[in-house]
Design an enzyme around this catalytic site. Structure first.
Site, PDB file in Angstrom:
ATOM      1  N   LEU A  93     -25.432  30.361 -31.599  1.00 48.35           N
ATOM      2  CA  LEU A  93     -25.756  29.126 -30.892  1.00 48.35           C
ATOM      3  C   LEU A  93     -24.787  28.915 -29.731  1.00 48.35           C
ATOM      4  CD1 LEU A  93     -26.736  26.523 -33.667  1.00 48.35           C
ATOM      5  CD2 LEU A  93     -28.235  27.707 -32.052  1.00 48.35           C
ATOM      6  N   GLU A 145     -30.158  49.649 -40.041  1.00 48.36           N
ATOM      7  CA  GLU A 145     -28.767  49.242 -39.836  1.00 48.36           C
ATOM      8  C   GLU A 145     -28.727  47.840 -39.237  1.00 48.36           C
ATOM      9  OE1 GLU A 145     -27.384  48.828 -36.678  1.00 48.36           O
ATOM     10  OE2 GLU A 145     -29.143  49.475 -35.552  1.00 48.36           O
ATOM     11  N   GLU A 205     -22.407  45.835 -32.195  1.00 46.19           N
ATOM     12  CA  GLU A 205     -21.516  46.615 -31.349  1.00 46.19           C
ATOM     13  C   GLU A 205     -20.230  45.816 -31.133  1.00 46.19           C
ATOM     14  OE1 GLU A 205     -22.951  48.816 -27.996  1.00 46.19           O
ATOM     15  OE2 GLU A 205     -25.034  48.471 -28.600  1.00 46.19           O
ATOM     16  N   CYS A 217     -30.279  46.450 -28.738  1.00 47.81           N
ATOM     17  CA  CYS A 217     -31.077  46.003 -29.888  1.00 47.81           C
ATOM     18  C   CYS A 217     -31.995  44.827 -29.578  1.00 47.81           C
ATOM     19  CB  CYS A 217     -30.149  45.645 -31.046  1.00 47.81           C
ATOM     20  SG  CYS A 217     -29.276  47.061 -31.752  1.00 47.81           S
TER      21      CYS A 217
END
Length: 444
Positions: A251, A152, A156, A261
């Site tokens: 950035l 995936e 979030e 993650c």
């Protein structure tokens, strides 16, 4: 119609189950957490994700999704099972595959017909083969159970948008039939599908997150140089982003990345590579830079005040990013811990994540769900998460409510020219300080 089972009702599993139900599939989500399943059966979403609660209720009303703890029954009727259980970080930085292996064994024991097992959990390269071996060991020998990798790429705070408007769907399969089977499931999503080998699919997930983490740490390194030489990191980042080879996303200079993650996956990639005899020097530096950056506001405050004992500090924003209640690896957690060690008195504001912070810190900090209440009578305010409520805050409130209007902005939320027209002492990341004592500014 194919019967889709989703194992795990965390962030990825619930978003996956609801999305397939939304396009018309019959979905059963299973979990061993009875309290979570009880909430879902009542139509209550246990996680905060914009739009997910509404989509969940709609799917329940249309009788396209159901929730159960009866894994035996669920796995027996499955045509395809998506595994979306957690693979949390172990103390040594590697991924904990305990839950994944347990689910694989349960599937094997209970499977009653040929099926495809699709792994959405983020796993080290080679994990699909481990799962395949477990299935072979415990399943009936006459059953054909194939394993497909389908990582995936959800952000979030915008998971449902990403599911239906993503850049690609990656499918890693050893057999063309299984790749076609899973591709057909995704047909209605109308997204590009990239079919590759299983190991390449596993690596794509880790490499993607590691690259994005690298961009963040890179621009944070540049922000330090900008502070030293008098450049503006936002102008620098904008100029860089105009180059299509670089792009403007990720950035944004600040106090580093967090969440479930980037930190976990980058660390896992470094550790798994070490097991192969490889040293990923670049990614080690990415992690080191991020660890330093998360405490930058603390270091600024310590330099400014000297002693932080009994200083009233407002932490504005606790979740690792806006539009989520996830505080895993959030900069706010590292900051709060350091300030508490130094004897500061902490008040935390967040529109969503205060219950999670309370579970972490209990009565050792104060809590407020009102931004202006949180900054009242404070010695300093630290902006940690760029919630809209913070970005759109009235600067005059900081001037009138604080003991002294002092902001350390870890997300560069405010326009420097607007701050210039106030009495607020303002320090941000990679930009010149505003309304500050020159002597103090040079020290910082």
């Amino acid at each position: 119609m194919k019967q889709i089972i989703v194992a795990g009702t965390g962030y990825v599993g619930l978003a996956t189950g609801v999305s397939f139900a939304t396009i018309g599939f019959k979905v059963t989500c299973v979990d061993i957490d009875e309290s979570k399943i009880n909430l879902l059966q009542k139509g209550i979403c246990p996680i905060y994700e914009p739009g997910l609660q509404e989509a969940l209720l709609e799917s329940i009303m249309q009788e396209r999704i159901e929730f159960t703890t009866n894994i035996n029954q669920a796995y027996r009727k499955a045509d395809v099972i998506f595994i979306a259980v957690g693979t949390p970080e172990l103390p040594d930085g590697t991924a904990n595959l305990t839950y994944l292996k347990e689910v694989a064994k349960d599937i094997a024991i209970n499977a009653s017909k040929d099926l495809v097992v699709v792994i959405k959990s983020t796993v080290p390269v080679g994990t699909n083969e481990v799962v395949k071996q477990i299935l072979k060991e415990f399943a009936h020998p006459q059953l054909k159970i194939d394993v497909v990798s389908n990582p995936e790429f959800l952000r979030e705070g915008s998971a449902l948008h990403d599911i239906f408007h993503g850049d690609r769907i990656v499918i890693g399969a050893d057999h063309p039939q299984s790749a076609s089977y899973v591709s057909e499931l995704y047909k209605s999503f109308n997204l590009p599908i990239f079919v590759t080998s299983v190991r390449s699919a596993e690596m794509i997930k880790y490499a993607s997150n590691a690259f994005l983490a690298t961009k963040i740490s890179f621009i944070n390194e540049i922000s330090s140089i900008c502070e030293a030489v008098g450049a503006d990191v936002e102008q620098v980042a904008h100029g860089m982003g105009l180059d299509r080879r670089i792009g403007s996303q990720f950035l944004n200079a600040g106090i580093g990345f967090g969440g479930s993650c980037f930190p976990k996956d980058t660390s896992a990639l470094v550790k798994s590579s070490a097991l192969e005899g490889l040293e990923l020097k670049l990614l080690k530096s990415v992690i080191d830079i991020n660890d330093y950056q998360q405490l930058k506001l603390y270091e600024l405050a310590k330099l400014y005040f000297g002693s932080l004992k009994d200083k009233q500090i407002a932490i504005l924003g606790a979740s690792f990013k806006p539009n989520t209640n996830d505080i895993r690896h959030a900069p706010s957690i590292a900051l709060i811990k350091e300030f508490l060690k130094a004897g500061a008195i902490i008040t935390v504001y967040d529109p969503i994540a205060l219950p999670e912070v309370n579970r972490e810190f209990g009565d050792s900090v104060k809590y407020s769900n009102d931004l202006y209440e949180a900054i009242s009578n404070q010695d300093a305010a630290l902006i940690v998460t760029e919630w809209n409520e913070i970005v759109q805050a009235e600067l005059s409130q900081f001037e009138t409510r604080m003991k002294q209007p002092l902001i350390f902005d870890g997300r560069n939320c405010f326009n420097l020219e607007e701050v210039q027209n106030t009495n607020i002492q303002y320090y941000s990341i990679g930009r010149k300080p505003v309304n500050v004592n020159l002597q103090i500014a040079q020290k910082l």
